[in-house]
Design a protein around this motif. Sequence first.
Motif, PDB file in Angstrom:
ATOM      1  N   ALA B  27      37.593  51.917  48.588  1.00  0.00           N
ATOM      2  CA  ALA B  27      38.143  53.209  48.210  1.00  0.00           C
ATOM      3  C   ALA B  27      39.001  53.151  46.951  1.00  0.00           C
ATOM      4  N   THR B  28      39.656  52.033  46.660  1.00  0.00           N
ATOM      5  CA  THR B  28      40.560  52.046  45.516  1.00  0.00           C
ATOM      6  C   THR B  28      39.854  51.554  44.267  1.00  0.00           C
ATOM      7  N   GLY B  29      40.253  52.138  43.147  1.00  0.00           N
ATOM      8  CA  GLY B  29      39.686  51.724  41.882  1.00  0.00           C
ATOM      9  C   GLY B  29      40.513  50.674  41.177  1.00  0.00           C
ATOM     10  N   ASN B  30      41.731  50.457  41.659  1.00  0.00           N
ATOM     11  CA  ASN B  30      42.620  49.502  41.001  1.00  0.00           C
ATOM     12  C   ASN B  30      42.251  48.081  41.397  1.00  0.00           C
ATOM     13  N   LEU B  31      42.009  47.212  40.407  1.00  0.00           N
ATOM     14  CA  LEU B  31      41.455  45.892  40.721  1.00  0.00           C
ATOM     15  C   LEU B  31      42.444  45.014  41.466  1.00  0.00           C
ATOM     16  N   VAL B  32      43.761  45.110  41.144  1.00  0.00           N
ATOM     17  CA  VAL B  32      44.739  44.298  41.868  1.00  0.00           C
ATOM     18  C   VAL B  32      44.777  44.714  43.327  1.00  0.00           C
ATOM     19  N   GLY B 131      40.461  35.241  40.801  1.00  0.00           N
ATOM     20  CA  GLY B 131      40.239  36.675  40.702  1.00  0.00           C
ATOM     21  C   GLY B 131      41.332  37.361  39.907  1.00  0.00           C
ATOM     22  N   LEU B 132      42.580  36.988  40.181  1.00  0.00           N
ATOM     23  CA  LEU B 132      43.699  37.611  39.460  1.00  0.00           C
ATOM     24  C   LEU B 132      43.644  37.257  37.980  1.00  0.00           C
ATOM     25  N   ALA B 133      43.229  36.006  37.680  1.00  0.00           N
ATOM     26  CA  ALA B 133      43.122  35.620  36.269  1.00  0.00           C
ATOM     27  C   ALA B 133      42.071  36.471  35.562  1.00  0.00           C
ATOM     28  N   LEU B 134      40.958  36.725  36.255  1.00  0.00           N
ATOM     29  CA  LEU B 134      39.928  37.592  35.666  1.00  0.00           C
ATOM     30  C   LEU B 134      40.479  38.992  35.423  1.00  0.00           C
ATOM     31  N   VAL B 135      41.259  39.506  36.390  1.00  0.00           N
ATOM     32  CA  VAL B 135      41.834  40.845  36.228  1.00  0.00           C
ATOM     33  C   VAL B 135      42.756  40.874  35.016  1.00  0.00           C
TER      34      VAL B 135
ATOM     35  N   ALA C  76      50.547  38.647  38.442  1.00  0.00           N
ATOM     36  CA  ALA C  76      49.394  39.394  37.923  1.00  0.00           C
ATOM     37  C   ALA C  76      49.737  40.868  37.757  1.00  0.00           C
ATOM     38  N   MET C  77      50.550  41.408  38.692  1.00  0.00           N
ATOM     39  CA  MET C  77      50.930  42.812  38.609  1.00  0.00           C
ATOM     40  C   MET C  77      51.787  43.069  37.371  1.00  0.00           C
ATOM     41  N   LEU C  78      52.701  42.119  37.067  1.00  0.00           N
ATOM     42  CA  LEU C  78      53.528  42.254  35.868  1.00  0.00           C
ATOM     43  C   LEU C  78      52.653  42.322  34.621  1.00  0.00           C
ATOM     44  N   LEU C  79      51.540  41.561  34.621  1.00  0.00           N
ATOM     45  CA  LEU C  79      50.679  41.508  33.449  1.00  0.00           C
ATOM     46  C   LEU C  79      49.726  42.691  33.362  1.00  0.00           C
ATOM     47  N   THR C  80      49.568  43.450  34.458  1.00  0.00           N
ATOM     48  CA  THR C  80      48.557  44.504  34.423  1.00  0.00           C
ATOM     49  C   THR C  80      49.175  45.889  34.586  1.00  0.00           C
ATOM     50  N   ALA C  81      49.451  46.319  35.803  1.00  0.00           N
ATOM     51  CA  ALA C  81      49.948  47.674  36.021  1.00  0.00           C
ATOM     52  C   ALA C  81      50.867  47.666  37.222  1.00  0.00           C
ATOM     53  N   ARG C  82      51.774  48.671  37.264  1.00  0.00           N
ATOM     54  CA  ARG C  82      52.701  48.746  38.395  1.00  0.00           C
ATOM     55  C   ARG C  82      52.209  49.723  39.449  1.00  0.00           C
ATOM     56  N   GLU C  83      51.324  50.612  39.075  1.00  0.00           N
ATOM     57  CA  GLU C  83      50.979  51.743  39.938  1.00  0.00           C
ATOM     58  C   GLU C  83      49.462  51.912  39.911  1.00  0.00           C
ATOM     59  N   ALA C  84      48.861  52.149  41.070  1.00  0.00           N
ATOM     60  CA  ALA C  84      47.429  52.427  41.106  1.00  0.00           C
ATOM     61  C   ALA C  84      47.210  53.915  40.883  1.00  0.00           C
ATOM     62  N   GLU C  85      46.101  54.244  40.177  1.00  0.00           N
ATOM     63  CA  GLU C  85      45.773  55.659  39.951  1.00  0.00           C
ATOM     64  C   GLU C  85      45.381  56.309  41.270  1.00  0.00           C
TER      65      GLU C  85
END
Lengths: 147, 164, 187
Positions: B27-32, B131-135, C76-85
């Motif tokens: 359901a989520t689009g956010n990769l993390v 996986g996180l490195a890829l993200v 990883a979150m620090l490097l990418t985004a804090r909030e999901a859309e």
Amino acid sequence: MNPHLVLRVVSKLLIPLIVVFGLYVHFHGDYSPGGGFQAGVIVAAAVILYALIFGIENAKQAVPTGFVRFMAAFGVLLYGGTGVATLILGGNFLDYDVLHPDQAHHTGQHIGILLVELGVLFTVFSVMMAIFYAFAGRAPDIPEGEW
Amino acid sequence: MIELLAERFNYIIVIILMMTGLYAVVATGNLVKRLVGLSLFQTSVFLLYITIGKVSGGQPPILPEYSESYGGSNAGETAMAAASPAAEAAEGAVSQGEALQNTAEAIYSNPLPHVLILTAIVVGVATLAVGLALVVRIRETYGTIEDEALNQADYAAENARRSA
Amino acid sequence: MTEFDWTQLLDYALMGMLLAVGIAIVRLRNLFAAVMLAGVYSLISAAWFVTLDAVDVAFTEAAVGAGISTVLMLAAMLLTAREAEPVKAIRHWAALIVVSVAGAALFYAVGDMPVYGDPNSPANAYVGMDYITSTPNDIAIPNVVTAVLASYRGFDTFGEVVVIFAAGLGVMLLLGLNPGKKTGGEE
């Protein structure tokens, strides 16, 4: 002056204890829960705690990246080398009984398990540290306001 | 039916947890957050294995320190060392019998799933890191980690290449 | 089950907490909270592993799940985004359909699985119990899990160690071990 005084003092007390506990978990793994996997992760967690509190540069002085790279490969080689050593001594791959003539007390098994678990410890610790360094080296420093 | 499910409550809970993780992945689009959902799924699979290995009334599979067969007790050993090999063999057989008896007294849970899952947990965190490195690399290249934005960026690049 | 086992109450409490935390993780959009709850989820499942007699596994899960993987996800979150859309409603419904079909298929199979705690189930009857009876005579160490891990199934563990090494190598190749020097140059 220092906003993280409590963190620094407490972690200075705790980090040596965590490392000693990790080594205890490793070398007492034959008799109680524990072993190379757990010990490697615990020791790595101690160094990561140090890096989070005192900065990544200080941690890299304590555990250099070259050392981490070397130990990751060395652990795998130690594990595989134990297997090759048993092959050379006339047994099967990783058949530790041939490592020591004392068959009645299974000393060979104990030596083999110790060597293999050391290999696991080195690899797990080093890989965890390498992964942490790779991520933390890119992350921007957290501004003071965000703590 | 109720009894059948009550005796297998562990599978039901594991399935619900698994589906929670799968829902987060789909359901989520956010990769993390997808990776977080994947690790939920992973932990519920670990729970499935460990609950299968549980034996009711069992103990953790750590045997008691039964004396002779470890070669730990010294007094008896040194005395036996002077005796004839035949006597020593007989002693060994006795102590092995004792050891077997000791293990038969207590019930232990199955150690095999523990071994499999123990290594799987550490391998799991290592692969999670990949996986996180890829993200992180995707974020550096595209500037976003939402999958719809990634798709749009890919389509735009493709269209630009075709029209050129 | 002839007499009531009180540790089952503990199991039910832990299961309830796992469910609550799992559903909270799915519903949260703040990534920091989701990552922290994932650490909590690992810790609760470690507690459940202890009541399931898997002390070694609980140890590892507590150290890895609540320690290392939380730190990695935060980095990883620090490097990418804090909030999901926010997600579109149609996607929620599609996911719900996928999950209910898969869940129904799994529920259909539950009746064929062995009963919880059954000592004679196929998984518990053969090789696992053989390890317990033969460890004192073959290896002579008390912790059967270590004996199986390092000696009986040493070859498997070798494979696992190589996988961990390869994963570490992959991360190093993707991100670079010394980013201060030159690796992040192409941004």
